[in-house]
Motif scaffolding. Structure first.
Motif, short mmCIF file in Angstrom:
data_model
loop_
_atom_site.label_atom_id
_atom_site.label_comp_id
_atom_site.label_asym_id
_atom_site.label_seq_id
_atom_site.Cartn_x
_atom_site.Cartn_y
_atom_site.Cartn_z
N PRO A 233 -50.17 72.30 105.71
CA PRO A 233 -49.29 71.30 105.09
C PRO A 233 -49.30 71.37 103.57
N ALA A 234 -50.47 71.59 102.97
CA ALA A 234 -50.56 71.69 101.51
C ALA A 234 -50.01 73.01 101.01
N ILE A 235 -50.09 74.06 101.84
CA ILE A 235 -49.60 75.38 101.44
C ILE A 235 -48.08 75.38 101.31
N VAL A 236 -47.41 74.77 102.27
CA VAL A 236 -45.94 74.84 102.28
C VAL A 236 -45.28 73.67 101.58
N ALA A 237 -46.02 72.61 101.27
CA ALA A 237 -45.43 71.44 100.61
C ALA A 237 -46.32 70.98 99.46
N PRO A 238 -46.61 71.88 98.49
CA PRO A 238 -47.55 71.51 97.43
C PRO A 238 -47.08 70.36 96.57
N SER A 239 -45.78 70.16 96.47
CA SER A 239 -45.28 69.09 95.61
C SER A 239 -45.43 67.72 96.25
N ARG A 240 -45.55 67.71 97.58
CA ARG A 240 -45.64 66.44 98.28
C ARG A 240 -47.03 66.16 98.85
N LEU A 241 -47.87 67.19 98.92
CA LEU A 241 -49.18 67.00 99.55
C LEU A 241 -50.18 67.89 98.85
N SER A 242 -51.27 67.33 98.40
CA SER A 242 -52.30 68.11 97.71
C SER A 242 -53.66 67.76 98.28
N LEU A 243 -54.48 68.77 98.45
CA LEU A 243 -55.82 68.55 98.99
C LEU A 243 -56.85 68.35 97.89
N ALA B 220 -42.04 71.65 105.16
CA ALA B 220 -41.74 72.92 104.51
C ALA B 220 -40.75 72.75 103.37
N SER B 221 -41.11 73.34 102.22
CA SER B 221 -40.30 73.17 101.01
C SER B 221 -39.46 74.39 100.68
N GLN B 222 -39.67 75.52 101.33
CA GLN B 222 -38.89 76.73 101.09
C GLN B 222 -38.40 77.30 102.42
N LYS B 223 -37.35 78.09 102.34
CA LYS B 223 -36.72 78.63 103.55
C LYS B 223 -37.68 79.50 104.37
N ASP C 192 -53.19 76.30 98.42
CA ASP C 192 -51.78 76.37 98.04
C ASP C 192 -51.20 77.72 98.45
N ARG C 193 -49.92 77.89 98.21
CA ARG C 193 -49.20 79.08 98.64
C ARG C 193 -49.75 80.35 97.98
N GLU C 194 -50.04 80.27 96.67
CA GLU C 194 -50.51 81.43 95.93
C GLU C 194 -51.81 81.97 96.52
N ARG C 195 -52.76 81.10 96.78
CA ARG C 195 -54.03 81.53 97.33
C ARG C 195 -53.88 82.02 98.76
N TYR C 196 -53.01 81.38 99.51
CA TYR C 196 -52.80 81.81 100.90
C TYR C 196 -52.21 83.21 100.94
N PHE C 197 -51.21 83.48 100.10
CA PHE C 197 -50.63 84.82 100.05
C PHE C 197 -51.66 85.85 99.61
N THR C 198 -52.47 85.48 98.63
CA THR C 198 -53.53 86.39 98.17
C THR C 198 -54.53 86.67 99.28
N LEU C 199 -54.85 85.65 100.06
CA LEU C 199 -55.75 85.82 101.20
C LEU C 199 -55.18 86.82 102.20
N LEU C 200 -53.90 86.70 102.54
CA LEU C 200 -53.29 87.60 103.52
C LEU C 200 -53.24 89.03 102.99
N LYS C 201 -52.92 89.19 101.71
CA LYS C 201 -52.90 90.53 101.13
C LYS C 201 -54.30 91.14 101.12
N ALA C 202 -55.30 90.32 100.84
CA ALA C 202 -56.68 90.82 100.84
C ALA C 202 -57.10 91.25 102.25
N ILE C 203 -56.68 90.49 103.24
CA ILE C 203 -57.01 90.84 104.62
C ILE C 203 -56.38 92.17 105.00
N MET C 204 -55.13 92.41 104.58
CA MET C 204 -54.48 93.69 104.88
C MET C 204 -55.19 94.83 104.17
N LEU C 205 -55.65 94.62 102.94
CA LEU C 205 -56.39 95.66 102.21
C LEU C 205 -57.73 95.95 102.88
#
Length: 444
Positions: free
Chosen positions: A424-434, A377-380, A126-139
């Motif tokens: 697909p699951a990251i950007v559209a969690p309400s419509r698609l879940s893994l 995509a569910s957000q801008k 999902d989006r939360e974990r993906y963002f956390t992954l990217l922040k961890a990679i930058m750290l």
């Protein structure tokens, strides 16, 4: 260093068992990027690196303590990754005289590409974990970049002594320093400066996707991406430079992305014009974008020999074998061996069309997932997020013309492909879940 390798692996594996799956995966990435992949502990006939031991512990943890496997839903990209790996076995069975050696080699490769790919797919949902992954990679990348620029300026690598204990380059006392344009080519804990630079070239566009979301932490995010750029510069290599330039050009085209067909046709037309009106092949123009025209000449010559002068004759179907020199060295230059600095040619030489066709299918399916994600995509900011992953792939596909992936970067490339599968699951969690309603961060 075997004792140190096993100790690091034991500590990291213990953390993997103690933490929930997603944080455990971040531990794996941190150890993977900061502990040299050329240090290994021989167990039986297989050299186990730190990341191979940790990924094995990670899967044992998932199997014994979670229900992630039972809730995982295969997509076509997952299947093609498996098909590509099986195709390598099929091609290898034709070209390799010893089945035992083939299975040993591919078993190690399974730890390097298949298991990390599915580990990413299992936990980045999902989006939360993906963002956390990217922040961890930058750290993780920031201190690597700082050490890299230090080595680039001084020529001293604090981790250089470790190469003496390499499982595959025994006898070397240190990594041979290489100077280019007054700078030293940094590699830090990577096997080669090109692979070190490709790490930053691969993930800086992906992390730039965060800029469409962060507000309060926009400065820190920008600093993280800037440091990744510093790390990329410190390798002083043309391959990573080509990758990031192509990625930046791709990102700059974001506003006009709906006209991608026009752009693609334009590129084909320009290549055709160069081919017809110039006395050079279109792929030879690459030396205009390199730091060393001599190495660019070699890359162009490699393509000519492989495709235009019958280099693959008699080996199109199954290739030459995973560890067999095709014998083009004397034809290309004075070397007795072939340095296959082209990932497309490397796949073809090793596995022929049996492996190359699934390889192309795998990458096409990754792109297809990004296009599907853009529709869902569910957000801008999602469109920019997806576009940045596409920019990373585009840069890598361009760099494949001058670089063949190995060690850490080969694994990280499959992490990027897994991100495409999860997008697909990251950007559209309400419509698609893994994984249904359950959170991966839930207690196992």
């Amino acid at each position: 260093m075997v004792g140190v390798t096993l100790t690091v692996a034991l500590i990291a594996s213990t953390l993997v068992f103690l933490l929930p799956p997603f944080p455990g995966f971040l531990v794996y990435l941190g150890a993977f990027l900061w502990y040299p992949s050329y240090l290994a502990a021989p167990i039986g006939t297989i050299d186990f690196t730190v990341h191979r031991i940790i990924i094995l512990a990670f899967y044992i943890k998932l199997y014994m303590m979670t229900t992630l496997f039972s809730r995982f839903k295969f997509i076509w990209l997952d299947k093609v990754v498996i098909i590509y790996f099986v195709a390598q076995l099929v091609a290898g069975s034709i070209t390799t005289p010893s089945l035992a050696l083939l299975l040993e080699n591919r078993a190690g490769r399974m730890f390097d590409i298949v298991l990390p790919y599915f580990a990413t797919r299992l936990v980045v949902t999902d989006r939360e974990r993906y963002f956390t992954l990217l922040k961890a990679i930058m750290l993780i990348a920031a201190p690597l970049a700082i050490v890299g620029i230090y080595q680039c300026i001084t020529g001293h690598n604090p981790f250089g002594f470790m190469i003496h204990h390499s499982a595959w380059a025994r006898g070397r006392t240190a990594y041979p320093p290489m100077n280019r344009h007054g700078f030293w080519r940094a590699n830090v804990v990577f096997a080669h400066p090109i692979m070190f630079g490709l790490f930053f070239a691969m993930f800086s566009p992906v992390c730039a996707g965060l800029l469409g979301y962060v507000k309060q932490n926009k400065v820190s995010c920008g600093v993280g991406i800037f440091l990744m750029g510093v790390g990329l510069f410190s390798c002083v290599s043309s391959g990573p430079a080509l990758a990031i330039l192509c990625s930046i050009a791709f990102m700059a085209f974001f506003r006009y992305r709906k006209s991608w067909r026009v752009m693609a046709i334009s590129v084909v037309v320009m290549c055709a014009i160069v081919e017809v009106l110039s006395d050079r092949h279109f792929f030879e123009v690459i030396d205009r974008f390199t730091l060393n025209s001599a190495t660019a000449w070699y890359r162009s010559r490699l393509i000519e020999v492989a495709f235009l002068e019958g280099g693959m004759r008699g080996h199109w179907i199954a290739g030459f074998g995973y560890n067999t020199d095709p014998g083009w060295g004397p034809v290309i230059d004075t070397r007795s061996y072939v340095d296959i600095v082209n990932h497309y040619i490397l796949v073809l030489v090793r596995f022929g069309l049996i492996g190359f066709v699934p390889f192309v299918m795998m990458n096409m399916e990754a792109i297809k997932n990004l296009r599907l994600s853009d529709k869902l995509a569910s957000q801008k900011g999602d469109h920019w997020l997806i576009w940045c992953v596409g920019a990373s792939l585009f840069g890598m596909y361009c760099s494949f013309m001058s670089v063949a992936l190995f060690e850490q970067i080969l694994t990280l490339f499959y992490v990027i492909l897994a991100i495409c599968g999860a997008m697909p699951a990251i950007v559209a969690p309400s419509r698609l879940s893994l994984h249904g309603r359950h959170s991966v961060l839930d207690s196992p």
